[in-house]
Design a protein around this motif. Structure first.
Motif, PDB file in Angstrom:
ATOM      1  N   SER A 111       0.709  -1.298  -0.108  1.00  0.00           N
ATOM      2  CA  SER A 111      -0.176   0.079  -0.022  1.00  0.00           C
ATOM      3  C   SER A 111       1.005   1.322  -0.053  1.00  0.00           C
ATOM      4  O   SER A 111       0.474   2.279  -0.688  1.00  0.00           O
ATOM      5  CB  SER A 111      -0.996  -0.082   0.984  1.00  0.00           C
ATOM      6  N   GLY A 115       0.902   1.354  -3.820  1.00  0.00           N
ATOM      7  CA  GLY A 115      -0.325   2.257  -3.840  1.00  0.00           C
ATOM      8  C   GLY A 115       0.022   3.649  -3.852  1.00  0.00           C
ATOM      9  O   GLY A 115      -0.934   4.491  -4.677  1.00  0.00           O
ATOM     10  N   ILE A 125     -10.578   0.690  -4.723  1.00  0.00           N
ATOM     11  CA  ILE A 125      -9.917  -0.547  -4.260  1.00  0.00           C
ATOM     12  C   ILE A 125     -10.848  -1.272  -3.434  1.00  0.00           C
ATOM     13  O   ILE A 125     -11.813  -0.851  -2.854  1.00  0.00           O
ATOM     14  CB  ILE A 125      -8.646  -0.260  -3.082  1.00  0.00           C
ATOM     15  N   ASN A 135      -6.035  -6.305   6.263  1.00  0.00           N
ATOM     16  CA  ASN A 135      -6.200  -6.096   4.751  1.00  0.00           C
ATOM     17  C   ASN A 135      -7.103  -5.125   4.628  1.00  0.00           C
ATOM     18  O   ASN A 135      -8.108  -5.090   3.577  1.00  0.00           O
ATOM     19  CB  ASN A 135      -6.481  -7.376   4.281  1.00  0.00           C
ATOM     20  N   TRP A 139      -5.461  -0.170   3.303  1.00  0.00           N
ATOM     21  CA  TRP A 139      -6.065   0.433   2.179  1.00  0.00           C
ATOM     22  C   TRP A 139      -6.951   1.552   2.398  1.00  0.00           C
ATOM     23  O   TRP A 139      -7.229   2.630   1.420  1.00  0.00           O
ATOM     24  CB  TRP A 139      -7.149  -0.899   1.529  1.00  0.00           C
ATOM     25  N   CYS A 143      -6.576   5.200   0.601  1.00  0.00           N
ATOM     26  CA  CYS A 143      -7.555   5.778   0.130  1.00  0.00           C
ATOM     27  C   CYS A 143      -7.907   7.411   0.482  1.00  0.00           C
ATOM     28  O   CYS A 143      -8.354   8.282  -0.198  1.00  0.00           O
ATOM     29  CB  CYS A 143      -9.135   5.103   0.032  1.00  0.00           C
ATOM     30  N   LEU A 150     -12.892   2.807  -1.266  1.00  0.00           N
ATOM     31  CA  LEU A 150     -12.781   1.564  -0.731  1.00  0.00           C
ATOM     32  C   LEU A 150     -14.180   1.043  -0.910  1.00  0.00           C
ATOM     33  O   LEU A 150     -15.158   1.652  -0.609  1.00  0.00           O
ATOM     34  CB  LEU A 150     -12.364   1.737   0.655  1.00  0.00           C
ATOM     35  N   ALA A 178      -7.955  -6.656  -2.956  1.00  0.00           N
ATOM     36  CA  ALA A 178      -7.144  -7.001  -1.968  1.00  0.00           C
ATOM     37  C   ALA A 178      -8.017  -7.836  -1.111  1.00  0.00           C
ATOM     38  O   ALA A 178      -8.946  -7.499  -0.513  1.00  0.00           O
ATOM     39  CB  ALA A 178      -6.719  -5.849  -1.302  1.00  0.00           C
TER      40      ALA A 178
END
Ligand code: PMP
Length: 415
Positions: A111, A115, A125, A135, A139, A143, A150, A178
């Motif tokens: 990430s 990312g 994502i 997980n 993210w 974001c 997300l 992911a």
């Protein structure tokens, strides 16, 4: 023979296997230990403990730069693990395997590097409703930083991902799927081969959180066509503080480095630093050398038994445990997916999971209670917490009988 060992499928000598795990030989609160918290961390065979001990007693030196004998030996032992993991995951080359602290760090590495470079405002994502916090949160952080979105694959009443909904989430803005290979909270095995394919067709990459798969299933990152695959050593019978991030070399080469420091550089001047080649570009500083060597011993250990045989034996344990626990009035299993690893998460009407765990502990039975670092899936099933028995190949049907008897006792205590 230990009273907690009875049947095992033909050819799977669980009594012999148990001899390899010193921790299992003890009593807890005067009762033989029944260790059913393997999804939190697995126990270590003697060969792993010996490998770590050998490193500190005989070979201890820093790796990669030393010309002296001890440094050569420790470097060789550490790098051998990379080769063993390459075979274990069927990666193309050793250079696609980055040593990290664990699955959490592997996911954060992706990430923070891929990312930060590749995800832009308005991108999306996709994660799933089953994910472990490790997980989700990396993210979410990405974001937030990038103004990306997300999206979440919903879960059905059995604890399976709803693939038709996943299909609808995919679009040209999707940058990454992911998703966990196996859910730690419910045990669901996700159809990741198909899910990765779907992500690729939409032009997205796929990162797989393999923390709960590596100890139980045969993994082939090439057959899966995973772009990234993260795992933790300690859940796979190796030491804590060591894990692996697999990434396709094309992607890893294009990613900026993450942490700066020794080993990850080729040349340093105050004007400019150039970076090392894979995998060292992502391995700044002195790593957990003993942990890496111990992980190699763990890979050797499970490989000698055979991941297919481990999966088959554990499946029998799962079927047995599901049947045994289903007999208990008021007990509801959360997560009844058709494809499941040997995890049984449950609630008992009117009794808090922490009380269940505490009473079981007095009987020497170790289970996990709580939200299992997967609060969204607890919310999905409208429970604050569950009790989770998570099995490994050294567990026995007799231990499951002990759990079932223990739960009857719990019910008596709280009735
Ligand atoms: N993903 C899953 C599915 C897990 O079960 C865990 C650990 N419970 C993790 C990620 C994080 O692993 P670690 O704490 O070893 O980094």
């Amino acid at each position: 023979m230990n009273a907690l060992i009875n049947t095992a499928p033909a050819g799977f000598d669980v009594a012999k296997i148990r001899q390899d795990f010193p921790v299992l030989k003890q009593k807890v609160h005067g009762k033989p230990l029944v260790y059913l918290d393997n999804a939190a961390t697995a126990q270590k065979p003697q060969s792993v403990i010996d490998a770590i001990r050998h490193f500190y007693e005989v070979d201890c030196a820093n790796i990669h730069r030393g010309v002296h004998e001890l440094s050569q030996r420790s470097t060789a032992a550490y790098e051998q693990t990379r080769g063993k993991v390459r075979q274990f995951l069927n990666a193309r080359t050793k250079n696609e395997l980055i040593f990290v602290r664990g699955a959490t760090e592997g996911i954060n590495l992706v990430s923070q590097t891929w990312g930060r470079k590749c995800v832009k405002e308005g991108d999306e994502i996709i994660v799933s409703g089953l994910e472990h916090h490790s997980n989700i949160v990396p993210w979410q952080m990405l974001c937030e930083e990038k103004g990306a979105k997300l999206r979440v694959i919903p879960v059905n009443d059995s604890g399976e991902l709803i693939l038709e909904e996943y299909e609808k989430l995919l679009n040209p803005r999707t940058k990454l799927l992911a998703v966990g290979h196996v859910s730690n909270a419910l045990g669901t095995i996700n159809p990741i081969r198909q899910m990765i394919d779907m992500a690729h067709k939409a032009g997205a990459l796929a990162l797989i959180d393999g923390a709960q798969a590596a100890p139980h299933l045969k993994i082939d990152v090439q057959a899966l066509d995973a772009d990234f695959y993260a795992l933790s050593g300690h859940k796979a019978f190796g030491p804590t503080g060591i894990g692996i991030l697999y990434g396709k070399s094309k992607l890893l080469n294009a990613m900026p480095p993450w942490q700066g420091g020794g080993d990850m550089i080729r040349t340093v001047t105050f004007e400019k630093t150039t970076y090392n080649e894979l995998p060292y570009k992502f391995e700044a500083g002195t790593p957990h050398i003993a942990g890496g060597i111990g992980l190699g011993a763990a890979v050797d250990y499970v490989t000698a038994i055979g991941m297919d045989r481990i999966a088959a034996y554990e499946h029998e344990l799962l079927v047995y445990a599901t049947a045994a626990l289903s007999q208990i009035p008021g007990l509801r299993i959360i997560g009844t997916a058709r494809e499941k690893a040997a995890v049984v998460s449950f609630v008992i009407e009117g009794i808090h999971p922490h009380d269940i765990g505490t009473v079981l502990d007095r009987m020497g039975i170790a289970v996990r209670t709580g939200h299992h670092c997967a609060q969204p899936i607890m919310d999905r099933f409208q429970v604050p917490a569950t009790t989770r028995a998570s099995l490994a190949f050294y567990n026995t049907t007799a231990e499951i009988d002990a759990l079932a008897a223990g739960l009857q006792k719990v019910k008596e205590v709280f009735s």
